[in-house]
Each structure stands twice: as C-alpha cells, then as structure tokens.
Design a protein around this motif. Structure first.
Motif, PDB file in Angstrom:
ATOM      1  N   LYS A 225       0.803  -1.225   0.000  1.00 46.99           N
ATOM      2  CA  LYS A 225       0.000   0.000   0.000  1.00 46.99           C
ATOM      3  C   LYS A 225       0.840   1.280   0.000  1.00 46.99           C
ATOM      4  N   LEU A 226       2.162   1.179   0.140  1.00 40.48           N
ATOM      5  CA  LEU A 226       2.983   2.383   0.256  1.00 40.48           C
ATOM      6  C   LEU A 226       2.950   3.238  -1.011  1.00 40.48           C
ATOM      7  N   GLN A 227       3.006   2.600  -2.156  1.00 38.43           N
ATOM      8  CA  GLN A 227       2.963   3.383  -3.389  1.00 38.43           C
ATOM      9  C   GLN A 227       1.616   4.089  -3.527  1.00 38.43           C
ATOM     10  N   GLU A 228       0.572   3.398  -3.163  1.00 41.04           N
ATOM     11  CA  GLU A 228      -0.772   3.981  -3.280  1.00 41.04           C
ATOM     12  C   GLU A 228      -0.940   5.211  -2.392  1.00 41.04           C
ATOM     13  N   VAL A 229      -0.588   5.094  -1.103  1.00 40.03           N
ATOM     14  CA  VAL A 229      -0.836   6.217  -0.185  1.00 40.03           C
ATOM     15  C   VAL A 229       0.107   7.391  -0.446  1.00 40.03           C
ATOM     16  N   SER A 230       1.195   7.145  -1.188  1.00 35.15           N
ATOM     17  CA  SER A 230       2.109   8.235  -1.549  1.00 35.15           C
ATOM     18  C   SER A 230       1.663   8.979  -2.797  1.00 35.15           C
ATOM     19  N   GLY A 231       0.661   8.446  -3.473  1.00 36.59           N
ATOM     20  CA  GLY A 231       0.215   9.054  -4.721  1.00 36.59           C
ATOM     21  C   GLY A 231       0.932   8.551  -5.945  1.00 36.59           C
ATOM     22  N   GLY A 232       1.725   7.497  -5.782  1.00 43.09           N
ATOM     23  CA  GLY A 232       2.469   6.958  -6.919  1.00 43.09           C
ATOM     24  C   GLY A 232       1.655   6.030  -7.789  1.00 43.09           C
TER      25      GLY A 232
END
Length: 420
Positions: free
Chosen positions: A353-360
């Motif tokens: 989920k890190l890419q998602e919550v960063s806007g990536g």
C-alpha cells in the motif's frame, strides 16, 4: 555499551530533469503495482498497533543527523497517536553507527527479534547496504529517510525497501551546475571512497564537465582516514578555482588543510553529508562557501514542533539541524497510512500500500496530514499524502518521483542559511 541510549531506549507512545543552480523540483509519473484490495470500511476494522524500529545514527560519522531524524520520527508518532484513528505507533530507537563502529550489527538483530514491521534507517547508504539483505530475508520493511545511493533503485528487495530521499543523481546534478553557474572553470574534488562518495563524485564530475568546466583533480580517501595531505597537495597543484568536498564529519579536518595551504576559504562546495551547522566545530572561516541538501523549505511551525519534540525525547540539547527531519516524519506517516489502508501490520501488506498512499499509483485524494489522510482511508477512499518533504509519489522501485534540492550558503559564524 548498550545500543539504546538512556534518553531513547524506550518505546514512545505519542500524546499530544533539466536542472540549474536553483532548487530542483522533479516530478514524475509511473505505472503502479496492482494495489491490494481497497481499504476496508471502518466497521470491519480492529485497532492496529504498528511497531517500528529506527536504525539512525546516534554515534559515528553521521551522528549530527540523528537528532533531526529521530525528532521527525518521534513527532510523527506523537501526532499519529493523538489523532486516534484506529492505529497506534510504537517506536524503539536504535543506533546505526557507521561502517567503522558497526553499531547496526547489534541494533538490527535486536529490532528484528522484537517483531517490528519496519526499520526506519539507515541515514548512510553504506550502512543500509550492510544490513538490507538481512532485513529483506526477515520479511521486514526498510524505509530510509536519507539514503541517496542510486544502487537501491535496482536492489533485489522483494518490495521491502523504500526511501523518501531522492537519489544522488539529482543532488549531484544540482551541485555540478551550481559550481559552474558561479563562474568556476577548474574544479577539484575530494571524496569519500564509499557508495555515497563515489556516486556523488561521478555525477558532479560529469555535470560540471558537460557545462564546459574541467575537473582538474579528483582524489578519494577512505573512511577512518585522518591525514589528507597527499590529496590536498595533489588537488592544490592542479590550481582549481573551487573545491567540492564530498564526505562527512572529517570535513572539519579536510577544509583547514586546504585553507592553511592558501586556498580561498569561500570557494568550497559541500553536500548533504557535510552541510552541517559547523559553527566553532570548523576551525577556519568558510564564509561564502555553499552546499546542497535535499528537501524543501520547512514551515516555521514544523520546525518549532520538532524542537519541542526533541526537548521531550532527546538528549537535553536544542535541535539546531533539521536535515532529513521532514523525510523521517513522512516515512513514519506513510508507514502508518499504508498499514491503515491495508488494515494490517504485516510488512508485506504495508509494502503493498505504500505506493498507493504516496500518490504513486491509483487516483487518490490529496491530503497533507495523517489525520486527514486517515479519514479518507477510513471512509473507504484512497489517500494521496503530500508531506513536509513534499509530494512523494513512489515509483515501482520505491523511489520518490518528486524532490527538491536546496542551496545553502555559509555566513561569518560558519552556519548556513538557505539561499534557493
């Protein structure tokens, strides 16, 4: 001696690219990994407890970076927990040391044995390289606020390595252009012979040369060296207009060696590893010298909150450097948001989920605080966090696709201010 200092050996439960000499802003877009299932609605949730360990420099060549980085983690933890959005962050603070004192060799196994979901650190690319495979094998996230080596972009990390600091490819380009745009035509470089130093030297050298300048001498030294007379003599014999110093705390020995041999003390250029508020720790004046540091201009209120946090959790000294504080704060917030989005504290679930919550990846709703982003997630939406280090937008390699590089100049008191 214990790896956890007495003031930090506790869990903390918070209560309350075309580039010029100007600051670089790089924005990119990337295809994202396929996100896991959408955020679970609030009714299906249980309160989460996210355990994080830090591997940041309390000792060693980068120890001056420890306070701002640990303050960033501590402040984010306090504000996440105060928000009461269904996740509590617990932090164990540990010392990374450096490749010489090897404090990480004790810290990392201890933290991995404590079932942390993520390690925040190290600051030094060279140190992270020495334990990253161990963390990956343990299935734990390594999230660095300050690693800049380009090597991590292609590291075999099972999607478990992330960083909020931009690659040295960016900083080196800004520094090389800055030196050229200041009118220098002949450049000498002295650099630390490790992953960090060699990577930056390469880009600075190539950029300055491409601008029409000439690198007249480039000399390396090894970690732990205390005598730099051979390198100094070789560089001065080439008659440079300016000298780029790429290293760490040994800079306070290197620079006087040049100045005492007659070199103009206003013509040094530094990098994030040595753009310290030197003050009296630099034995000669470096007024007029410049340097680069990744990161945007920090809001005054954020700096004041960091100072207050450090007085509470630190060693009793006032926080004077803010290098990578924002990146450390944002790393902590992103881990918590990814955990909330995954409704899990399992490292692989968080990483997904890190890419998602960063806007990536995805088409998330912009938000700039943990509480606001958490509300979006708890409402079933997708959050796109922009933090104090700027927009992040992780690419598939876990690198930020947005970054800014600041330019700083030293005054008469050997402390610097941002000039661009």
């Amino acid at each position: 001696m214990s790896i956890f200092s007495s003031s930090r050996a506790r869990r903390v439960y918070g209560t309350v690219a075309a580039v010029g000499a100007s600051a670089l802003i790089l924005a990119g877009c990337s295809g994202g990994t396929t996100p896991s299932e959408s955020s679970a609605p609030s009714a299906d949730r249980e309160d989460l407890t996210l355990s994080i360990g830090t591997v940041l420099p309390q000792t060693g060549a980068l120890s001056y970076l420890g306070p701002p980085e640990e303050a960033g983690v501590g402040l984010a933890t306090a504000e996440i927990n105060e928000a009461a959005k269904g996740i509590t962050v617990e932090v164990q603070y540990g010392d990374s040391g450096d490749p010489d004192n090897k404090a990480y060799e004790t810290t990392v196994p201890k933290l991995l044995g404590s079932d942390v979901s993520a390690l925040i650190g190290a600051a030094s690319s060279g140190v992270t390289k020495l334990f990253l495979d161990q963390a990956v094998s343990a299935g734990v996230i390594t999230f660095s606020p300050a690693n800049t080596s380009p090597d991590f972009t292609t590291w075999d990390d099972d999607n478990l390595y992330w960083r909020t600091a931009p690659s040295d490819l960016l900083q080196g380009e800004v520094l090389g252009n800055l030196i050229a745009e200041d009118g220098n035509q002949a450049l000498g470089i002295i650099y630390l012979n490790d992953a960090y130093g060699t990577g930056l030297e390469k880009v600075v050298n190539e950029t300055f040369t491409a601008s029409g300048g000439e690198v007249v001498a480039s000399e390396s030294y090894n970690a732990g060296d205390t005598n730099f007379s051979a390198q100094v003599s070789t560089i001065l014999a080439a008659n440079p207009d300016a000298i780029a110093v790429i290293g760490f705390e040994e800079t306070s020995t290197i620079v006087p060696s040049f100045v005492n041999s007659g070199f103009d003390s206003s013509k040094f250029y530094f990098v994030d590893g040595n753009i310290s508020q030197w003050g009296d720790d630099m034995p000669v004046s470096i007024e007029g010298s410049k340097g680069t540091q990744p990161g945007p201009v920090l809001a005054d209120d954020f700096q004041e909150r960091l100072k207050a946090q450090w007085l509470e959790q630190g060693d009793g000294n006032e926080l004077v450097d803010f290098n990578y504080a924002a990146e450390s704060y944002d790393a902590t917030v992103l881990l918590a948001l990814a955990s909330l989005a995954a409704n899990s504290t399992d490292p692989a679930d968080i990483a997904s989920k890190l890419q998602e919550v960063s806007g990536g990846s995805g088409d998330g709703e912009k938000c700039d605080s943990f509480a606001d982003c958490a509300d979006i997630i708890l409402g079933g939406g997708t959050a796109d966090y922009d933090g104090y280090s700027g927009g992040i937008g992780f690419d598939d390699a876990g690198d930020p696709t947005e970054a800014s590089i600041g330019i700083f100049q030293y005054g008469a008191d050997n402390t610097h201010t941002r000039v661009n």
